[in-house]
Design an enzyme around this catalytic site. Structure first.
Site, PDB file in Angstrom:
ATOM      1  N   ARG A 181     -37.766   0.170  20.157  1.00 31.61           N
ATOM      2  CA  ARG A 181     -36.327   0.146  20.470  1.00 31.61           C
ATOM      3  C   ARG A 181     -36.120  -0.415  21.870  1.00 31.61           C
ATOM      4  O   ARG A 181     -35.197  -1.204  22.107  1.00 31.61           O
ATOM      5  CB  ARG A 181     -35.714   1.547  20.353  1.00 31.61           C
ATOM      6  CG  ARG A 181     -34.280   1.613  20.863  1.00 31.61           C
ATOM      7  CD  ARG A 181     -33.475   2.812  20.363  1.00 31.61           C
ATOM      8  NE  ARG A 181     -34.202   4.053  20.300  1.00 31.61           N
ATOM      9  CZ  ARG A 181     -34.504   4.835  21.335  1.00 31.61           C
ATOM     10  NH1 ARG A 181     -34.145   4.503  22.559  1.00 31.61           N
ATOM     11  NH2 ARG A 181     -35.175   5.952  21.170  1.00 31.61           N
ATOM     12  N   TYR A 189     -11.129 -12.102  17.013  1.00 26.09           N
ATOM     13  CA  TYR A 189     -11.762 -11.580  15.805  1.00 26.09           C
ATOM     14  C   TYR A 189     -11.295 -10.140  15.546  1.00 26.09           C
ATOM     15  O   TYR A 189     -11.274  -9.317  16.466  1.00 26.09           O
ATOM     16  CB  TYR A 189     -13.286 -11.644  15.989  1.00 26.09           C
ATOM     17  CG  TYR A 189     -14.045 -10.927  14.918  1.00 26.09           C
ATOM     18  CD1 TYR A 189     -13.916 -11.287  13.576  1.00 26.09           C
ATOM     19  CD2 TYR A 189     -14.888  -9.863  15.229  1.00 26.09           C
ATOM     20  CE1 TYR A 189     -14.602 -10.611  12.583  1.00 26.09           C
ATOM     21  CE2 TYR A 189     -15.584  -9.185  14.244  1.00 26.09           C
ATOM     22  CZ  TYR A 189     -15.427  -9.565  12.919  1.00 26.09           C
ATOM     23  OH  TYR A 189     -16.106  -8.892  11.937  1.00 26.09           O
ATOM     24  N   ASP A 226     -16.841 -14.655  24.138  1.00 29.95           N
ATOM     25  CA  ASP A 226     -17.378 -14.686  22.775  1.00 29.95           C
ATOM     26  C   ASP A 226     -17.466 -16.152  22.366  1.00 29.95           C
ATOM     27  O   ASP A 226     -16.460 -16.810  22.102  1.00 29.95           O
ATOM     28  CB  ASP A 226     -16.448 -13.893  21.842  1.00 29.95           C
ATOM     29  CG  ASP A 226     -16.990 -13.817  20.416  1.00 29.95           C
ATOM     30  OD1 ASP A 226     -17.819 -14.661  20.046  1.00 29.95           O
ATOM     31  OD2 ASP A 226     -16.541 -12.925  19.673  1.00 29.95           O
ATOM     32  N   LYS A 246     -23.510 -15.846  12.646  1.00 28.59           N
ATOM     33  CA  LYS A 246     -22.748 -17.032  12.247  1.00 28.59           C
ATOM     34  C   LYS A 246     -23.574 -18.311  12.441  1.00 28.59           C
ATOM     35  O   LYS A 246     -24.546 -18.511  11.769  1.00 28.59           O
ATOM     36  CB  LYS A 246     -21.429 -17.074  13.040  1.00 28.59           C
ATOM     37  CG  LYS A 246     -20.579 -15.813  12.858  1.00 28.59           C
ATOM     38  CD  LYS A 246     -20.013 -15.712  11.481  1.00 28.59           C
ATOM     39  CE  LYS A 246     -19.595 -14.316  11.039  1.00 28.59           C
ATOM     40  NZ  LYS A 246     -19.574 -13.222  11.938  1.00 28.59           N
TER      41      LYS A 246
HETATM   42  C1  LIG Z   1     -15.780 -14.509  16.789  1.00 33.09           C
HETATM   43  C2  LIG Z   1     -16.566 -13.354  16.268  1.00 33.09           C
HETATM   44  N1  LIG Z   1     -17.030 -12.441  17.146  1.00 33.09           N
HETATM   45  C3  LIG Z   1     -17.737 -11.366  16.728  1.00 33.09           C
HETATM   46  C4  LIG Z   1     -17.995 -11.138  15.390  1.00 33.09           C
HETATM   47  C5  LIG Z   1     -18.760  -9.919  14.977  1.00 33.09           C
HETATM   48  O1  LIG Z   1     -20.068 -10.234  14.631  1.00 33.09           O
HETATM   49  P1  LIG Z   1     -20.942  -9.467  13.520  1.00 33.09           P
HETATM   50  O2  LIG Z   1     -20.272  -9.656  12.198  1.00 33.09           O
HETATM   51  O3  LIG Z   1     -22.294 -10.106  13.626  1.00 33.09           O
HETATM   52  O4  LIG Z   1     -20.967  -8.006  13.922  1.00 33.09           O
HETATM   53  C6  LIG Z   1     -17.544 -12.073  14.450  1.00 33.09           C
HETATM   54  C7  LIG Z   1     -17.813 -11.865  13.024  1.00 33.09           C
HETATM   55  O5  LIG Z   1     -17.186 -12.477  12.154  1.00 33.09           O
HETATM   56  C8  LIG Z   1     -16.806 -13.205  14.904  1.00 33.09           C
HETATM   57  O6  LIG Z   1     -16.328 -14.126  14.047  1.00 33.09           O
END
Ligand SMILES: Cc1ncc(COP(=O)(O)O)c(C=O)c1O
Length: 243
Positions: free
Chosen positions: A51, A103, A175, A200
């Site tokens: 971990r 998101y 992000d 993604k």
């Molecule tokens: C822009 C964005 N940030 C964060 C996330 C969250 O990621 P995860 O689904 O890997 O937890 C997503 C998921 O769709 C996303 O599109």
């Protein structure tokens, strides 16, 4: 930092990878172990407990850090877990200034989980950074930028956001999931932390869920590794390579 001078394609394939010290294998093996042998208490080869850190995850972290021109990579079991780790840098009474188009899962963790621990979230239109600055208060600690945004694909000026962040001593987190490190490197534009849903574009094949944070800031890296150690939970099941 390994791989800083390499081109993107070379970094994607080679950065962070060293021949396995045990066997000489050029591809990092998956270490399917929770615990590492210690000759005597504290006397080990750099790994104690998976971990906290493990060679497979370390290779991935170095590779992703290199793709974002960063010194430190910190990987998590999902993109949302990576966001969760950033929010744990804050404490009750702190405020976050976030883009109002983001998101849904980020909005959910902000408003449904961390708001109940006394962190305040302000959602503002970030198309004009001068307007954003008006919302900075003495309690604001984090500027949360997602660009391009999911789902509207709005673009936010990271350089302009970094000017505000520096002026008011805020952490600027970006992000970068939708741009990917191939198209945009927020650290080069003044961000303190880059966040990816590795699920993604970096994963690329819809066969994993994973998150990553990358930073150049020693102090933030130390805090994020500590949060990772107390929180997460993940032996990376495979190394992902840029398709
Ligand atoms: C822009 C964005 N940030 C964060 C996330 C969250 O990621 P995860 O689904 O890997 O937890 C997503 C998921 O769709 C996303 O599109």
């Amino acid at each position: 930092m390994a791989g800083k001078k390499m081109k993107f394609g070379t970094k994607a394939i080679h950065a962070g990878l060293e021949p396995d010290p045990a066997t000489g294998a050029v591809m990092t093996p998956i270490y399917q172990t929770s615990t590492y042998h210690q000759e005597s208490p504290g006397n080990h080869k750099g790994y104690e407990y998976s971990r906290s850190s493990n060679p497979t995850r370390s290779a991935l972290e170095k590779n992703l850090a290199s793709l974002e021109n960063g010194n430190y990579g910190v990987c998590f079991g999902s993109g949302v877990a990576a966001i969760d780790a950033i929010l744990k840098l804050l404490k009750s009474g702190d405020e976050v200034l976030s883009t109002n188009d983001l998101y849904g899962g980020s909005y959910r963790i902000f408003t449904k989980i961390f708001a109940q621990f006394g962190i305040k979230f302000n959602f503002v239109d970030m198309s004009c950074m001068e307007d954003v600055e008006k919302h900075v208060t003495s309690a604001t600690k984090l500027l949360w930028v997602e660009t391009p945004t999911n789902p509207m694909m709005s673009i936010i000026d990271i350089k302009a956001a970094s000017v505000i962040a520096r002026k008011h001593e805020l952490i600027l987190a970006v992000d970068n999931t939708f741009a990917s490190p191939y198209l945009q490197n927020p650290l080069d534009l003044g961000a303190d932390i880059v966040m990816h849903s590795v699920t993604k574009y970096i994963g690329g094949h819809s066969d994993l869920v994973m998150g990553a944070l990358i930073t150049n800031n020693n102090e933030l890296a130390e805090k994020l590794y500590f949060i990772q150690k107390v929180q997460v939970l993940y032996v990376v099941p495979k190394i992902v390579f840029w398709p």
